[in-house]
Design a protein around this motif. Structure first.
Motif, short mmCIF file in Angstrom:
data_model
loop_
_atom_site.label_atom_id
_atom_site.label_comp_id
_atom_site.label_asym_id
_atom_site.label_seq_id
_atom_site.Cartn_x
_atom_site.Cartn_y
_atom_site.Cartn_z
N GLN A 67 1.13 -1.41 0.05
CA GLN A 67 0.02 -0.13 -0.29
C GLN A 67 1.01 1.61 0.12
O GLN A 67 0.26 2.42 -0.56
N LEU A 68 1.97 1.58 0.71
CA LEU A 68 2.73 2.44 0.51
C LEU A 68 3.11 2.59 -0.63
O LEU A 68 3.42 3.57 -0.62
N PHE A 69 4.24 2.13 -1.23
CA PHE A 69 4.62 1.71 -2.47
C PHE A 69 3.69 2.46 -3.39
O PHE A 69 4.10 3.55 -4.73
N GLY A 70 2.00 1.45 -3.55
CA GLY A 70 1.55 2.23 -4.72
C GLY A 70 0.61 3.74 -4.20
O GLY A 70 0.60 4.21 -5.14
N VAL A 71 0.75 4.16 -2.96
CA VAL A 71 0.03 5.05 -2.39
C VAL A 71 1.14 6.00 -3.12
O VAL A 71 1.50 7.30 -3.74
N PHE A 72 2.87 5.79 -2.85
CA PHE A 72 3.71 6.84 -3.59
C PHE A 72 3.80 6.95 -4.84
O PHE A 72 3.98 8.05 -5.34
N SER A 73 3.41 5.75 -5.62
CA SER A 73 3.48 5.92 -6.99
C SER A 73 2.52 6.42 -7.33
O SER A 73 2.33 7.09 -8.21
N PHE A 74 0.84 6.63 -7.15
CA PHE A 74 -0.03 7.43 -7.01
C PHE A 74 0.14 9.29 -6.80
O PHE A 74 0.56 9.75 -7.89
N LEU A 75 0.86 9.64 -5.57
CA LEU A 75 1.37 10.34 -5.39
C LEU A 75 2.53 10.85 -6.43
O LEU A 75 2.25 11.96 -6.73
N LEU A 76 3.16 10.13 -6.97
CA LEU A 76 4.65 10.85 -8.14
C LEU A 76 3.61 10.95 -9.59
O LEU A 76 4.27 11.76 -10.17
N CYS A 77 2.22 10.19 -9.71
CA CYS A 77 1.70 10.45 -11.18
C CYS A 77 1.33 11.85 -10.53
O CYS A 77 1.23 12.26 -12.43
N VAL A 78 0.54 12.21 -9.88
CA VAL A 78 -0.39 13.42 -9.68
C VAL A 78 0.86 14.20 -9.72
O VAL A 78 1.01 15.59 -10.45
N VAL A 79 2.33 14.26 -9.19
CA VAL A 79 3.24 15.39 -9.27
C VAL A 79 4.33 15.57 -10.74
O VAL A 79 4.66 16.33 -11.39
N CYS A 80 3.84 14.56 -11.56
CA CYS A 80 4.21 13.96 -12.87
C CYS A 80 3.24 14.82 -13.90
O CYS A 80 3.87 16.16 -14.45
N MET A 81 1.72 14.73 -13.61
CA MET A 81 1.33 14.94 -14.24
C MET A 81 0.83 16.81 -13.98
O MET A 81 1.19 18.10 -15.13
N PHE A 82 1.76 17.57 -12.77
CA PHE A 82 1.67 18.95 -12.43
C PHE A 82 3.17 19.29 -13.49
O PHE A 82 2.62 20.75 -13.50
N LEU A 83 3.80 18.86 -13.37
CA LEU A 83 5.64 19.44 -14.07
C LEU A 83 4.87 18.82 -15.61
O LEU A 83 5.31 19.78 -15.72
N LEU A 84 4.23 18.02 -15.80
CA LEU A 84 4.29 18.38 -17.77
C LEU A 84 3.17 19.72 -17.76
O LEU A 84 3.79 20.68 -18.57
#
Length: 152
Positions: A67-84
């Motif tokens: 769950q920790l790594f899944g949530v971390f992956s999800f958060l990084l996807c959001v950060v990635c979208m923001f950076l894009l």
């Protein structure tokens, strides 16, 4: 290849489905632990119950990490979208790679947890091994040698 905004957005559905599966595994483990706790209170010296509780503790830790790594992956996807969205494509590419790595780690941990789960089920089945040894399956008919033809 240029990363587009839709690429990390595609992972949202996959990650949320994985998180749902991880949460369901957590709830199933919690129910098992509560049931075994009641059994342990009735039979505190039972070796089998103690072994099952140790197995469940390991599985619970693995599910927490999944769950920790899944949530971390999800958060990084959001950060990635923001950076894009802000135009930082180089940084977004690296964040996306880390997000995919985190998702990969969650999946590998899930495989390990499935192996432990299978081992726990085999422990439960060990009580009934004598029943299974004396009983033939329906497929045994096809794979056994014909004893009549050998004896003649």
């Amino acid at each position: 290849m240029e990363l587009q905004l839709s690429t990390p957005a595609l992972l949202f559905s996959a990650i949320t489905l994985l998180m749902l599966a991880f949460t369901n595994r957590f709830l199933a483990i919690a129910t098992l632990i509560r049931g075994l706790h009641k059994n342990y209170n009735n039979e505190p010296g039972s070796e089998k119950i103690v072994e099952q509780l140790h197995n469940l503790r390991r599985r619970l830790t693995l599910i927490k990490n999944m769950q920790l790594f899944g949530v971390f992956s999800f958060l990084l996807c959001v950060v990635c979208m923001f950076l894009l969205f802000q135009g930082y494509t180089s940084a977004a590419n690296w964040v996306f790679v880390i997000s995919m790595g985190s998702l990969l780690i969650a999946l590998v941990i899930s495989l390990v947890e499935i192996q432990l789960s299978t081992r726990a089920l085999n422990l439960e089945l060990s009580d009934m091994e004598d029943i299974f040894k004396n009983r033939s399956s329906s497929l045994d008919i096809f794979f056994k040698k014909d004893n009549k033809s050998e004896n003649e």
